[in-house]
Scaffold this motif. Structure first.
Motif, PDB file in Angstrom:
ATOM      1  N   ARG A  77     -14.413 138.482 -33.617  1.00  0.00           N
ATOM      2  CA  ARG A  77     -13.810 137.591 -34.613  1.00  0.00           C
ATOM      3  C   ARG A  77     -13.731 136.150 -34.095  1.00  0.00           C
ATOM      4  NH1 ARG A  77      -9.167 141.772 -36.253  1.00  0.00           N
ATOM      5  NH2 ARG A  77     -10.386 142.995 -37.699  1.00  0.00           N
ATOM      6  N   ILE A  78     -13.364 136.016 -32.826  1.00  0.00           N
ATOM      7  CA  ILE A  78     -13.302 134.680 -32.229  1.00  0.00           C
ATOM      8  C   ILE A  78     -14.689 134.059 -32.212  1.00  0.00           C
ATOM      9  CG2 ILE A  78     -12.882 133.420 -30.067  1.00  0.00           C
ATOM     10  CD1 ILE A  78     -10.534 135.395 -29.580  1.00  0.00           C
ATOM     11  N   PHE A  79     -15.698 134.831 -31.826  1.00  0.00           N
ATOM     12  CA  PHE A  79     -17.073 134.321 -31.802  1.00  0.00           C
ATOM     13  C   PHE A  79     -17.522 133.919 -33.200  1.00  0.00           C
ATOM     14  CE2 PHE A  79     -21.630 135.121 -32.324  1.00  0.00           C
ATOM     15  CZ  PHE A  79     -22.132 134.206 -31.393  1.00  0.00           C
ATOM     16  N   LEU A  80     -17.236 134.759 -34.176  1.00  0.00           N
ATOM     17  CA  LEU A  80     -17.636 134.473 -35.556  1.00  0.00           C
ATOM     18  C   LEU A  80     -16.947 133.210 -36.074  1.00  0.00           C
ATOM     19  CD1 LEU A  80     -19.155 135.341 -38.099  1.00  0.00           C
ATOM     20  CD2 LEU A  80     -17.186 136.745 -38.688  1.00  0.00           C
ATOM     21  N   LEU A  81     -15.652 133.099 -35.842  1.00  0.00           N
ATOM     22  CA  LEU A  81     -14.911 131.923 -36.282  1.00  0.00           C
ATOM     23  C   LEU A  81     -15.448 130.660 -35.603  1.00  0.00           C
ATOM     24  CD1 LEU A  81     -12.565 131.080 -38.092  1.00  0.00           C
ATOM     25  CD2 LEU A  81     -11.047 131.374 -36.144  1.00  0.00           C
ATOM     26  N   THR A  82     -15.750 130.759 -34.308  1.00  0.00           N
ATOM     27  CA  THR A  82     -16.310 129.622 -33.576  1.00  0.00           C
ATOM     28  C   THR A  82     -17.677 129.246 -34.144  1.00  0.00           C
ATOM     29  OG1 THR A  82     -15.144 130.311 -31.582  1.00  0.00           O
ATOM     30  CG2 THR A  82     -16.967 128.790 -31.279  1.00  0.00           C
ATOM     31  N   ALA A  83     -18.508 130.252 -34.404  1.00  0.00           N
ATOM     32  CA  ALA A  83     -19.851 129.982 -34.935  1.00  0.00           C
ATOM     33  C   ALA A  83     -19.785 129.339 -36.316  1.00  0.00           C
ATOM     34  CB  ALA A  83     -20.653 131.275 -35.002  1.00  0.00           C
ATOM     35  N   LEU A  84     -18.782 129.698 -37.101  1.00  0.00           N
ATOM     36  CA  LEU A  84     -18.667 129.132 -38.449  1.00  0.00           C
ATOM     37  C   LEU A  84     -18.041 127.734 -38.454  1.00  0.00           C
ATOM     38  CD1 LEU A  84     -17.586 132.276 -40.491  1.00  0.00           C
ATOM     39  CD2 LEU A  84     -19.825 131.170 -40.444  1.00  0.00           C
ATOM     40  N   LEU A  85     -17.137 127.468 -37.536  1.00  0.00           N
ATOM     41  CA  LEU A  85     -16.443 126.176 -37.533  1.00  0.00           C
ATOM     42  C   LEU A  85     -17.152 125.103 -36.707  1.00  0.00           C
ATOM     43  CD1 LEU A  85     -12.712 127.308 -37.340  1.00  0.00           C
ATOM     44  CD2 LEU A  85     -14.005 126.539 -39.337  1.00  0.00           C
ATOM     45  N   THR A  86     -17.935 125.499 -35.714  1.00  0.00           N
ATOM     46  CA  THR A  86     -18.596 124.527 -34.842  1.00  0.00           C
ATOM     47  C   THR A  86     -19.506 123.571 -35.600  1.00  0.00           C
ATOM     48  OG1 THR A  86     -18.418 126.006 -32.950  1.00  0.00           O
ATOM     49  CG2 THR A  86     -20.067 124.272 -32.805  1.00  0.00           C
ATOM     50  N   PRO A  87     -20.365 124.025 -36.516  1.00  0.00           N
ATOM     51  CA  PRO A  87     -21.220 123.064 -37.236  1.00  0.00           C
ATOM     52  C   PRO A  87     -20.414 122.018 -38.017  1.00  0.00           C
ATOM     53  CG  PRO A  87     -22.056 125.264 -37.539  1.00  0.00           C
ATOM     54  CD  PRO A  87     -20.728 125.404 -36.854  1.00  0.00           C
ATOM     55  N   ILE A  88     -19.336 122.436 -38.641  1.00  0.00           N
ATOM     56  CA  ILE A  88     -18.504 121.485 -39.389  1.00  0.00           C
ATOM     57  C   ILE A  88     -17.873 120.486 -38.427  1.00  0.00           C
ATOM     58  CG2 ILE A  88     -16.422 121.245 -40.800  1.00  0.00           C
ATOM     59  CD1 ILE A  88     -17.159 123.939 -42.084  1.00  0.00           C
ATOM     60  N   MET A 120     -15.141 150.813 -32.474  1.00  0.00           N
ATOM     61  CA  MET A 120     -15.076 149.676 -31.595  1.00  0.00           C
ATOM     62  C   MET A 120     -13.620 149.478 -31.204  1.00  0.00           C
ATOM     63  SD  MET A 120     -16.150 145.753 -32.347  1.00  0.00           S
ATOM     64  CE  MET A 120     -17.824 146.239 -32.622  1.00  0.00           C
ATOM     65  N   ASP A 121     -13.380 149.092 -29.978  1.00  0.00           N
ATOM     66  CA  ASP A 121     -12.010 148.901 -29.540  1.00  0.00           C
ATOM     67  C   ASP A 121     -11.453 147.575 -30.063  1.00  0.00           C
ATOM     68  OD1 ASP A 121     -13.414 147.120 -27.988  1.00  0.00           O
ATOM     69  OD2 ASP A 121     -12.603 147.797 -26.073  1.00  0.00           O
ATOM     70  N   LYS A 122     -10.132 147.429 -29.969  1.00  0.00           N
ATOM     71  CA  LYS A 122      -9.464 146.262 -30.524  1.00  0.00           C
ATOM     72  C   LYS A 122      -9.880 144.977 -29.812  1.00  0.00           C
ATOM     73  CE  LYS A 122      -4.929 144.894 -32.076  1.00  0.00           C
ATOM     74  NZ  LYS A 122      -4.820 145.171 -33.475  1.00  0.00           N
ATOM     75  N   LYS A 123     -10.068 145.038 -28.488  1.00  0.00           N
ATOM     76  CA  LYS A 123     -10.446 143.843 -27.736  1.00  0.00           C
ATOM     77  C   LYS A 123     -11.841 143.364 -28.149  1.00  0.00           C
ATOM     78  CE  LYS A 123     -10.768 141.936 -23.130  1.00  0.00           C
ATOM     79  NZ  LYS A 123     -10.571 142.133 -21.723  1.00  0.00           N
ATOM     80  N   GLY A 124     -12.789 144.293 -28.300  1.00  0.00           N
ATOM     81  CA  GLY A 124     -14.137 143.932 -28.742  1.00  0.00           C
ATOM     82  C   GLY A 124     -14.117 143.337 -30.134  1.00  0.00           C
ATOM     83  N   SER A 125     -13.282 143.883 -31.009  1.00  0.00           N
ATOM     84  CA  SER A 125     -13.173 143.382 -32.369  1.00  0.00           C
ATOM     85  C   SER A 125     -12.588 141.970 -32.368  1.00  0.00           C
ATOM     86  CB  SER A 125     -12.295 144.324 -33.190  1.00  0.00           C
ATOM     87  OG  SER A 125     -12.137 143.834 -34.490  1.00  0.00           O
ATOM     88  N   THR A 126     -11.590 141.727 -31.541  1.00  0.00           N
ATOM     89  CA  THR A 126     -10.984 140.398 -31.440  1.00  0.00           C
ATOM     90  C   THR A 126     -11.990 139.392 -30.895  1.00  0.00           C
ATOM     91  OG1 THR A 126      -8.824 141.391 -31.080  1.00  0.00           O
ATOM     92  CG2 THR A 126      -9.063 139.097 -30.431  1.00  0.00           C
ATOM     93  N   ASN A 127     -12.740 139.774 -29.891  1.00  0.00           N
ATOM     94  CA  ASN A 127     -13.763 138.884 -29.330  1.00  0.00           C
ATOM     95  C   ASN A 127     -14.829 138.546 -30.365  1.00  0.00           C
ATOM     96  OD1 ASN A 127     -12.490 138.818 -26.866  1.00  0.00           O
ATOM     97  ND2 ASN A 127     -13.786 140.386 -25.944  1.00  0.00           N
TER      98      ASN A 127
END
Length: 188
Positions: free
Chosen positions: A10-21, A1-8
């Motif tokens: 990670r951002i999605f995962l972090l958003t999904a984990l922090l949004t409920p809180i 996977m390219d670096k940009k896809g990996s960064t995207n």
């Protein structure tokens, strides 16, 4: 996977984990509650949300692992097929080289035969026929499945080695005759 896809991701995962809180804090406030009931309600709300998120992440991980495993098995299969083909072809090339040493006039004979005599030539030189057929069968198999892949280089390697042992003109003449007589079964 390219670096940009990996960064995207990670951002999605972090958003999904922090949004409920963040939503819970926005709606119900932040603090240390004095009653067990308030902690239970928060745990129940966040647990229900996070269990779905973690289930999706587990599914995603399993799907990725399955894809990686499939690619690995396919690569191993391709390497095995190409390796076996190269072994067979190399053995056939060695046998042809020995046959040429034992029959020094064979190359001159290949150059002088006409299309109508080729069938008789193959019957008279069965060692050459069998081993050249092995080479051609290997090339046909590689061409049918590996053109446009990293294994394509082996096709050219086999053709070059065959030409080096037989001579380029003799190799091309045998290929032409084989295609007409053996593979296409056309009478000459």
């Amino acid at each position: 996977m390219d670096k940009k896809g990996s960064t995207n991701e990670r951002i999605f995962l972090l958003t999904a984990l922090l949004t409920p809180i963040a939503l819970y804090i926005f709606n119900f406030g932040f603090g240390l509650w004095s009653t067990h009931d308030n902690w239970a309600k928060m745990g129940s709300a966040l647990g229900g949300i996070y269990s779905a998120i973690f289930a999706f992440l587990a599914y995603r991980l399993l799907a990725t692992q399955k894809e990686l495993l499939h690619n690995q098995v396919e690569t191993q299969h391709n390497q095995f097929v190409v390796s076996r083909t190269l072994d067979s072809v190399n053995n056939a090339l060695q046998a042809i080289a020995r046959y040429i040493e034992e029959n020094p006039n064979i190359l001159r004979e290949i150059n002088s035969i006409g299309a109508k005599q080729f069938d008789g030539f193959l019957k008279a030189h069965q060692v050459l026929f069998f081993n050249f057929n092995t080479i051609q069968s290997g090339l046909i198999g590689l061409r049918s499945g590996y053109i446009g892949t990293s294994y394509e280089v082996y096709i050219y390697q086999i053709e070059n080695e065959s030409s080096a042992i037989l001579g380029r003109n003799e190799y091309l003449k045998l290929v032409q005759m084989f295609n007409q007589v053996v593979y296409l079964k056309k009478p000459l």
